[in-house]
Design an enzyme around this catalytic site. Structure first.
Site, mmCIF file in Angstrom:
data_model
loop_
_atom_site.group_PDB
_atom_site.id
_atom_site.type_symbol
_atom_site.label_atom_id
_atom_site.label_comp_id
_atom_site.label_asym_id
_atom_site.label_seq_id
_atom_site.Cartn_x
_atom_site.Cartn_y
_atom_site.Cartn_z
ATOM 1 N N LYS A 22 -4.720 -7.518 8.792
ATOM 2 C CA LYS A 22 -5.552 -7.552 7.297
ATOM 3 C C LYS A 22 -4.484 -7.867 6.211
ATOM 4 O O LYS A 22 -4.597 -8.740 5.239
ATOM 5 C CB LYS A 22 -6.092 -6.079 7.170
ATOM 6 C CG LYS A 22 -7.201 -5.751 6.083
ATOM 7 C CD LYS A 22 -7.460 -4.576 5.612
ATOM 8 C CE LYS A 22 -6.477 -3.297 5.420
ATOM 9 N NZ LYS A 22 -6.388 -3.340 4.493
ATOM 10 N N ASN A 23 -3.352 -6.630 6.029
ATOM 11 C CA ASN A 23 -2.137 -6.546 5.518
ATOM 12 C C ASN A 23 -2.006 -7.992 5.590
ATOM 13 O O ASN A 23 -1.095 -7.940 3.864
ATOM 14 C CB ASN A 23 -2.131 -5.289 5.432
ATOM 15 C CG ASN A 23 -2.726 -4.198 4.639
ATOM 16 O OD1 ASN A 23 -3.861 -3.936 4.214
ATOM 17 N ND2 ASN A 23 -2.036 -3.297 4.955
ATOM 18 N N ARG A 93 -8.030 -4.679 -3.605
ATOM 19 C CA ARG A 93 -7.335 -3.911 -4.709
ATOM 20 C C ARG A 93 -5.922 -5.175 -4.437
ATOM 21 O O ARG A 93 -5.204 -5.233 -4.768
ATOM 22 C CB ARG A 93 -6.314 -2.318 -3.544
ATOM 23 C CG ARG A 93 -5.599 -2.396 -3.787
ATOM 24 C CD ARG A 93 -4.606 -0.737 -4.330
ATOM 25 N NE ARG A 93 -3.633 -0.573 -4.481
ATOM 26 C CZ ARG A 93 -3.383 0.043 -6.444
ATOM 27 N NH1 ARG A 93 -4.550 0.299 -6.952
ATOM 28 N NH2 ARG A 93 -2.051 0.215 -6.437
ATOM 29 N N CYS A 117 -9.610 4.372 -7.031
ATOM 30 C CA CYS A 117 -8.201 4.592 -6.263
ATOM 31 C C CYS A 117 -9.336 5.889 -5.254
ATOM 32 O O CYS A 117 -9.668 6.614 -5.517
ATOM 33 C CB CYS A 117 -6.954 4.054 -6.807
ATOM 34 S SG CYS A 117 -5.991 4.553 -4.503
ATOM 35 N N ARG A 122 -2.757 5.031 -8.347
ATOM 36 C CA ARG A 122 -1.744 3.728 -7.362
ATOM 37 C C ARG A 122 -1.449 2.494 -8.512
ATOM 38 O O ARG A 122 -2.033 1.996 -8.867
ATOM 39 C CB ARG A 122 -2.607 3.324 -6.197
ATOM 40 C CG ARG A 122 -2.625 4.175 -5.189
ATOM 41 C CD ARG A 122 -3.823 3.498 -3.910
ATOM 42 N NE ARG A 122 -3.734 2.850 -3.492
ATOM 43 C CZ ARG A 122 -4.317 2.174 -2.692
ATOM 44 N NH1 ARG A 122 -4.886 2.060 -2.332
ATOM 45 N NH2 ARG A 122 -3.796 1.274 -1.748
ATOM 46 N N PRO A 123 0.068 3.380 -9.167
ATOM 47 C CA PRO A 123 0.123 2.217 -10.615
ATOM 48 C C PRO A 123 1.202 1.175 -10.288
ATOM 49 O O PRO A 123 1.014 1.076 -8.460
ATOM 50 C CB PRO A 123 1.314 3.305 -11.025
ATOM 51 C CG PRO A 123 1.268 3.595 -9.854
ATOM 52 C CD PRO A 123 0.094 4.224 -8.625
ATOM 53 N N ILE A 124 1.159 0.102 -10.569
ATOM 54 C CA ILE A 124 1.752 -1.324 -10.798
ATOM 55 C C ILE A 124 2.790 -1.897 -10.807
ATOM 56 O O ILE A 124 3.039 -2.638 -10.825
ATOM 57 C CB ILE A 124 0.594 -2.496 -9.893
ATOM 58 C CG1 ILE A 124 -0.388 -2.744 -11.463
ATOM 59 C CG2 ILE A 124 -0.562 -2.754 -9.212
ATOM 60 C CD1 ILE A 124 -0.363 -4.060 -11.757
ATOM 61 N N ASP A 125 3.158 -0.392 -11.335
ATOM 62 C CA ASP A 125 4.313 -0.626 -12.598
ATOM 63 C C ASP A 125 5.688 -1.013 -11.826
ATOM 64 O O ASP A 125 6.295 -1.692 -12.295
ATOM 65 C CB ASP A 125 5.013 0.955 -13.179
ATOM 66 C CG ASP A 125 5.408 1.417 -11.909
ATOM 67 O OD1 ASP A 125 4.533 2.282 -10.902
ATOM 68 O OD2 ASP A 125 6.266 2.141 -11.333
ATOM 69 N N GLN A 126 6.020 -0.970 -9.948
ATOM 70 C CA GLN A 126 7.105 -1.339 -10.337
ATOM 71 C C GLN A 126 6.853 -3.336 -10.014
ATOM 72 O O GLN A 126 7.769 -3.963 -9.785
ATOM 73 C CB GLN A 126 6.702 -1.028 -8.304
ATOM 74 C CG GLN A 126 7.122 0.395 -8.478
ATOM 75 C CD GLN A 126 8.414 0.624 -8.516
ATOM 76 O OE1 GLN A 126 10.376 -0.049 -8.716
ATOM 77 N NE2 GLN A 126 8.796 1.531 -10.195
ATOM 78 N N ASP A 307 -1.284 4.297 7.207
ATOM 79 C CA ASP A 307 -2.861 3.510 7.758
ATOM 80 C C ASP A 307 -3.411 4.092 8.902
ATOM 81 O O ASP A 307 -4.319 3.609 9.597
ATOM 82 C CB ASP A 307 -2.930 2.483 7.524
ATOM 83 C CG ASP A 307 -2.858 1.761 5.940
ATOM 84 O OD1 ASP A 307 -3.043 2.776 4.543
ATOM 85 O OD2 ASP A 307 -1.731 0.509 5.852
ATOM 86 N N ILE A 329 3.134 9.248 2.081
ATOM 87 C CA ILE A 329 3.154 8.020 0.860
ATOM 88 C C ILE A 329 2.164 8.234 -0.361
ATOM 89 O O ILE A 329 2.223 7.990 -1.539
ATOM 90 C CB ILE A 329 2.587 6.644 1.911
ATOM 91 C CG1 ILE A 329 3.274 5.993 3.177
ATOM 92 C CG2 ILE A 329 1.992 5.462 0.342
ATOM 93 C CD1 ILE A 329 5.156 5.777 3.075
ATOM 94 N N ARG A 399 -14.589 -3.602 6.141
ATOM 95 C CA ARG A 399 -13.183 -4.360 5.597
ATOM 96 C C ARG A 399 -11.778 -4.683 5.796
ATOM 97 O O ARG A 399 -11.336 -6.048 5.883
ATOM 98 C CB ARG A 399 -12.978 -3.642 4.198
ATOM 99 C CG ARG A 399 -13.930 -3.044 2.985
ATOM 100 C CD ARG A 399 -12.815 -2.514 2.094
ATOM 101 N NE ARG A 399 -11.649 -2.871 2.295
ATOM 102 C CZ ARG A 399 -10.830 -1.948 2.283
ATOM 103 N NH1 ARG A 399 -11.006 -0.110 2.114
ATOM 104 N NH2 ARG A 399 -9.257 -2.335 2.121
#
Ligand code: EPU
Length: 430
Positions: A22-23, A93, A117, A122-126, A307, A329, A399
């Site tokens: 999936k990922n 996501r 979330c 779950r930020p996306i700053d990186q 996961d 995590i 999903r």
């Protein structure tokens, strides 16, 4: 709303074939937007996250042909740079990968922030830090992320990630492929799906090296051409069937896997007393006695995957003695423990650690899946339990697990699926 009705108590026996990862798929499908030509992709899992992404791609003008349940041909030669519909984006996501690909291909991206979330902030700053290192200007306003490349397109850049992030590593990689220079990503994630994305991009003509190590280097190329690619097997789906066999008992051959990707799960199940035998592309799990206690801490690959945390916790809930599970995590990935406790487990959560006192028996009842892997854990718990368990909101499970009902039925499980189209399904992320 989808519900699963599971009659527990039987053993699992037989073989189960694992689908594509999936990922990996949820990054490779958006990556086809970078390609001027037709990509033929095999081993695409038939799951609802993939169907959502295909809808987004087709909205942008991608031509998609299904050549079988798991083979797709995608031609993005004539796509338009449109903002993907918010009602689709907020349900998955992985739609954040649209920022990297639209920025890389068109020099501009406007993407709704991925939805709420289930396991903490779950930020996306990186991700943003990486785009900015390549010269982009990024703004977040009104629930959207807007990113613009400098005149002439993205440049190369050097980014050192503050946190090992799967999403940031893949997104920066996606943006860098068509850039005008060399991009270096340090302290990057090393998950098998990162290597798979890099292999896909290279098969289409990209110049990516170092995927699977701490440093990835991307030399920008002018364009990607079409090609052929097969997605790797899903490490987490395989691990889920392995833990199911260990917890429920029986003898299960998990086929179409890369055993190396499963090393930490194999080691943990052996430590707990299951018999695990590795072959070239399959793994057998045999279990006939009560499992032993163990401790686990989730970490980036090659550590124990977050996961798989809920699924291994169910093994521990029925094991002899007290086990500890530490989540390394996410801030809050223990919401499911309340549901497993309703089935008779004894799990106390203290901050980032779950203290699990093994019980001899779980009992069927009504539970609600609160995310994908939590749902998978509830399926395992239900298969172990005495009586009938009804899992509500099983939409979450679909999903990420292709035909889980059919696959478990093939192993002898008593599981039935019902779908009520009048009841609202969950709003999802991933
Ligand atoms: N983080 C930040 N800033 C960022 C990015 C991440 O602080 O810019 C933090 C996150 O909040 C989290 C940690 O870093 O605490 C790691 O997050 P990561 O970015 O690695 O996760 P992700 O890319 O959002 C992917 C998978 C998840 C899986 C994680 C970890 C996809 C679409 N999702 O999420 O998969 O749990 O990596 O391996 O690939 C699942 O399949 O059930 C699932 C949730």
């Amino acid at each position: 709303m989808i519900k699963y009705w599971i009659e527990g108590g039987g053993k699992l026996n037989g073989s189960v074939a694992i689908s594509g990862a999936k990922n990996a798929a949820v990054a490779i499908l958006p990556a086809t937007l970078l390609v001027n030509g037709t990509c033929r992709i095999e081993n695409v899992p038939d799951i609802s996250d993939v169907r959502l992404l295909l809808e987004i791609l087709s909205n942008m003008g991608a031509r998609i042909r299904r050549l079988g349940r798991n083979t797709l041909e995608i031609d993005c030669s004539h796509v338009r740079n449109v903002t993907a519909p918010i009602e689709l984006v907020r349900r998955i996501r992985a739609s954040y990968y649209l920022i990297g690909v639209q920025l890389g291909r068109f020099g501009h991206a406007r993407v709704a922030m991925p939805g709420g979330c289930n396991f903490g902030v779950r930020p996306i700053d990186q991700h943003i830090k990486g785009f900015e290192a390549m010269g982009a200007t990024v703004e977040q306003a009104g629930g959207y992320v807007c990113a613009d490349a400098p005149e002439g397109g993205l440049l190369g850049g050097h980014v050192y990630l503050d946190i090992v992030s799967v999403g940031a590593t893949m997104n920066i990689l996606l943006a860098a492929v068509l850039s005008g220079g060399l991009t270096i990503i340090e302290n990057c994630a090393k998950e098998p799906h990162i290597v798979d994305l890099a292999n896909f991009l290279n098969a289409m003509g990209a110049k990516v090296s170092g995927a699977g190590t701490d440093i990835i280097k991307v030399r920008g190329v002018r364009q990607l051409r079409g090609g052929f690619y097969t997605i790797i097997p899903d490490q987490i789906e395989a691990g889920t069937y392995m833990t199911a066999a260990a917890a429920v008992g029986g003898n299960v051959l998990v086929e179409n896997v890369i055993p190396k990707h499963l090393d930490c799960i194999t080691a943990k199940l052996r430590e707990m007393g299951a018999r695990v035998t590795e072959y070239d592309d399959s793994i057998r799990v045999e279990s006939s006695r009560r499992l032993r206690r163990a401790n686990v801490k989730t970490m980036p690959y090659p550590g124990f995957p977050t996961d798989m945390q809920p699924q291994i916790a169910v093994c521990m809930a029925l094991a002899e003695g007290t086990s500890l599970v530490t989540e390394g995590i996410y801030d809050n990935r223990f919401r499911y423990t309340g549901e497993i406790n309703r089935m008779g487990a004894s799990i106390q959560v203290e901050s980032k650690t779950a203290v699990i006192d093994g019980v001899r028996q779980l009992h069927g009842c009504e539970v609600r899946a609160c995310d994908l892997r939590a749902g998978a854990a509830m399926v395992i718990a239900a298969l172990c339990a005495e009586g009938t368990t009804v899992i509500e909101d099983a939409d979450y499970i679909e999903r990420g697990y292709e035909d889980i009902v059919g696959k478990l039925t093939g192993l002898g499980a008593k599981i039935r699926r019902t779908e009520d189209r009048s009841a609202p399904a969950e709003e999802s992320v991933g």
